[in-house]
Design a protein around this motif. Structure first.
Motif, PDB file in Angstrom:
ATOM      1  N   GLN A  19       0.825  -1.199   0.000  1.00 17.49           N
ATOM      2  CA  GLN A  19       0.000   0.000   0.000  1.00 17.49           C
ATOM      3  C   GLN A  19       0.866   1.259   0.000  1.00 17.49           C
ATOM      4  O   GLN A  19       1.829   1.364   0.762  1.00 17.49           O
ATOM      5  CB  GLN A  19      -0.902  -0.012   1.231  1.00 17.49           C
ATOM      6  N   THR A  20       0.523   2.205  -0.860  1.00 16.98           N
ATOM      7  CA  THR A  20       1.221   3.481  -0.909  1.00 16.98           C
ATOM      8  C   THR A  20       0.937   4.247   0.381  1.00 16.98           C
ATOM      9  O   THR A  20      -0.193   4.250   0.864  1.00 16.98           O
ATOM     10  CB  THR A  20       0.740   4.287  -2.134  1.00 16.98           C
ATOM     11  N   GLY A  21       1.966   4.887   0.924  1.00 23.33           N
ATOM     12  CA  GLY A  21       1.825   5.625   2.169  1.00 23.33           C
ATOM     13  C   GLY A  21       0.751   6.701   2.114  1.00 23.33           C
ATOM     14  O   GLY A  21       0.313   7.110   1.035  1.00 23.33           O
ATOM     15  N   GLU A  22       0.337   7.163   3.284  1.00 19.04           N
ATOM     16  CA  GLU A  22      -0.654   8.232   3.382  1.00 19.04           C
ATOM     17  C   GLU A  22      -0.163   9.243   4.400  1.00 19.04           C
ATOM     18  O   GLU A  22       0.659   8.939   5.255  1.00 19.04           O
ATOM     19  CB  GLU A  22      -2.024   7.679   3.783  1.00 19.04           C
ATOM     20  N   GLY A  23      -0.683  10.445   4.296  1.00 21.97           N
ATOM     21  CA  GLY A  23      -0.290  11.524   5.181  1.00 21.97           C
ATOM     22  C   GLY A  23       0.737  12.415   4.518  1.00 21.97           C
ATOM     23  O   GLY A  23       0.859  12.456   3.286  1.00 21.97           O
ATOM     24  N   TYR A  24       1.475  13.143   5.348  1.00 20.70           N
ATOM     25  CA  TYR A  24       2.485  14.076   4.848  1.00 20.70           C
ATOM     26  C   TYR A  24       3.815  13.401   4.575  1.00 20.70           C
ATOM     27  O   TYR A  24       4.217  12.475   5.278  1.00 20.70           O
ATOM     28  CB  TYR A  24       2.764  15.161   5.895  1.00 20.70           C
ATOM     29  N   GLY A  25       4.491  13.893   3.573  1.00 22.01           N
ATOM     30  CA  GLY A  25       5.843  13.478   3.254  1.00 22.01           C
ATOM     31  C   GLY A  25       6.511  14.589   2.465  1.00 22.01           C
ATOM     32  O   GLY A  25       5.943  15.672   2.293  1.00 22.01           O
ATOM     33  N   HIS A  26       7.714  14.309   2.010  1.00 21.15           N
ATOM     34  CA  HIS A  26       8.422  15.276   1.167  1.00 21.15           C
ATOM     35  C   HIS A  26       9.387  14.526   0.251  1.00 21.15           C
ATOM     36  O   HIS A  26       9.797  13.399   0.545  1.00 21.15           O
ATOM     37  CB  HIS A  26       9.153  16.330   2.002  1.00 21.15           C
ATOM     38  N   ALA A  44       9.872  10.603   1.556  1.00 19.92           N
ATOM     39  CA  ALA A  44      10.002  10.180   2.953  1.00 19.92           C
ATOM     40  C   ALA A  44       8.733  10.641   3.655  1.00 19.92           C
ATOM     41  O   ALA A  44       8.322  11.799   3.518  1.00 19.92           O
ATOM     42  CB  ALA A  44      11.232  10.808   3.605  1.00 19.92           C
ATOM     43  N   TRP A  45       8.111   9.722   4.380  1.00 20.36           N
ATOM     44  CA  TRP A  45       6.854  10.040   5.076  1.00 20.36           C
ATOM     45  C   TRP A  45       7.156  10.565   6.465  1.00 20.36           C
ATOM     46  O   TRP A  45       8.009  10.025   7.167  1.00 20.36           O
ATOM     47  CB  TRP A  45       5.972   8.793   5.145  1.00 20.36           C
ATOM     48  N   ASP A  46       6.433  11.589   6.877  1.00 19.88           N
ATOM     49  CA  ASP A  46       6.635  12.187   8.196  1.00 19.88           C
ATOM     50  C   ASP A  46       6.346  11.199   9.323  1.00 19.88           C
ATOM     51  O   ASP A  46       6.980  11.255  10.370  1.00 19.88           O
ATOM     52  CB  ASP A  46       5.741  13.424   8.383  1.00 19.88           C
ATOM     53  N   LYS A 102      13.808  18.934  -4.529  1.00 19.60           N
ATOM     54  CA  LYS A 102      13.891  18.208  -3.260  1.00 19.60           C
ATOM     55  C   LYS A 102      13.276  19.085  -2.174  1.00 19.60           C
ATOM     56  O   LYS A 102      13.422  20.301  -2.182  1.00 19.60           O
ATOM     57  CB  LYS A 102      15.344  17.894  -2.921  1.00 19.60           C
ATOM     58  N   GLY A 103      12.582  18.450  -1.252  1.00 18.97           N
ATOM     59  CA  GLY A 103      11.929  19.174  -0.174  1.00 18.97           C
ATOM     60  C   GLY A 103      10.471  19.485  -0.448  1.00 18.97           C
ATOM     61  O   GLY A 103       9.736  19.850   0.466  1.00 18.97           O
ATOM     62  N   THR A 104      10.021  19.342  -1.696  1.00 26.05           N
ATOM     63  CA  THR A 104       8.617  19.609  -2.017  1.00 26.05           C
ATOM     64  C   THR A 104       7.719  18.719  -1.163  1.00 26.05           C
ATOM     65  O   THR A 104       7.945  17.516  -1.047  1.00 26.05           O
ATOM     66  CB  THR A 104       8.334  19.361  -3.517  1.00 26.05           C
ATOM     67  N   ARG A 105       6.699  19.321  -0.559  1.00 28.89           N
ATOM     68  CA  ARG A 105       5.774  18.580   0.296  1.00 28.89           C
ATOM     69  C   ARG A 105       4.816  17.744  -0.539  1.00 28.89           C
ATOM     70  O   ARG A 105       4.432  18.118  -1.642  1.00 28.89           O
ATOM     71  CB  ARG A 105       4.956  19.541   1.176  1.00 28.89           C
ATOM     72  N   VAL A 106       4.432  16.604   0.033  1.00 31.87           N
ATOM     73  CA  VAL A 106       3.491  15.687  -0.577  1.00 31.87           C
ATOM     74  C   VAL A 106       2.448  15.349   0.493  1.00 31.87           C
ATOM     75  O   VAL A 106       2.793  15.182   1.668  1.00 31.87           O
ATOM     76  CB  VAL A 106       4.207  14.392  -1.037  1.00 31.87           C
ATOM     77  N   PHE A 107       1.188  15.272   0.093  1.00 30.78           N
ATOM     78  CA  PHE A 107       0.140  14.849   1.013  1.00 30.78           C
ATOM     79  C   PHE A 107      -0.733  13.827   0.284  1.00 30.78           C
ATOM     80  O   PHE A 107      -1.287  14.117  -0.786  1.00 30.78           O
ATOM     81  CB  PHE A 107      -0.711  16.033   1.488  1.00 30.78           C
ATOM     82  N   VAL A 108      -0.840  12.615   0.840  1.00 33.55           N
ATOM     83  CA  VAL A 108      -1.610  11.541   0.235  1.00 33.55           C
ATOM     84  C   VAL A 108      -2.787  11.230   1.161  1.00 33.55           C
ATOM     85  O   VAL A 108      -2.622  11.079   2.372  1.00 33.55           O
ATOM     86  CB  VAL A 108      -0.736  10.289   0.000  1.00 33.55           C
ATOM     87  N   TYR A 109      -3.981  11.124   0.554  1.00 29.82           N
ATOM     88  CA  TYR A 109      -5.206  10.945   1.349  1.00 29.82           C
ATOM     89  C   TYR A 109      -6.238  10.160   0.557  1.00 29.82           C
ATOM     90  O   TYR A 109      -6.031   9.845  -0.610  1.00 29.82           O
ATOM     91  CB  TYR A 109      -5.776  12.318   1.734  1.00 29.82           C
TER      92      TYR A 109
END
Length: 175
Positions: free
Chosen positions: A88-95, A119-121, A166-173
């Motif tokens: 399963q692909t991660g969820e929540g915040y990462g970058h 990388a997931w927070d 690099k460093g760009t925020r990602v949010f998966v929901y």
């Protein structure tokens, strides 16, 4: 929805490797464009409050780039969720931690052009990435990744690559 049909087929027979495409992949609807998804009608506050963020809705398989709270463009992704919880692909915040233009998976030996690793927070695990997926192009949603978010068009992944340092925020929901 084409994505739901594919996920149901994989769930019915989880022993089949998705890339075997047993029964053949479902056809994409006429006019389907991997790089031209519609942005969500409503977005989570995490997406509209950010200066710049890539938000991925795993329910609609859509990624949207937001700047100053406004959707800039959207494209389709194929996450690993159809394989079950192990992939399963991660969820929540990462970058985005690093990028590799001509990456090849050290685990699966498959090409991952334009890989942008996340990388997931909430987890020290890494290895999931946005990348061009030749399998997504050929198999559609019948296949699934091992956790990455496959992008089906070079134009979309190159645009994401060029505009996401690099460093760009990602949010998966999920909606």
């Amino acid at each position: 929805m084409i994505q739901d049909q594919a996920a149901s087929a994989l769930a019915a027979n989880p022993t089949v490797e998705p890339h075997d495409a047993v029964g053949g992949p479902p056809a994409f609807p006429v006019g389907f464009d991997f790089g031209a998804a519609s942005p969500p009608a409503t977005a989570p506050s995490e997406c509209i409050k950010a200066k710049r963020i890539i938000c991925v809705d795993k329910t609609t398989y859509t990624a949207t780039v937001y700047e100053a709270g406004k959707p800039q463009w959207s494209f389709y992704v194929r996450p690993g969720d159809a394989r079950g919880t192990r992939y399963q692909t991660g969820e929540g915040y990462g970058h985005i931690t690093h990028k590799s233009r001509n990456h090849v998976s050290s685990i699966y030996g498959t090409p991952m052009p334009y890989a942008m690793f996340i990388a997931w927070d909430n987890s020290p695990a890494t290895g999931e990435a946005f990348h061009l997926s030749y399998q997504f192009q050929s198999e559609g949603y019948y296949g699934a990744s091992h956790g990455c978010m496959g992008v089906g068009t070079e134009a979309a992944i190159k645009r994401l690559w060029d505009t996401s340092p690099k460093g760009t925020r990602v949010f998966v929901y999920r909606t």
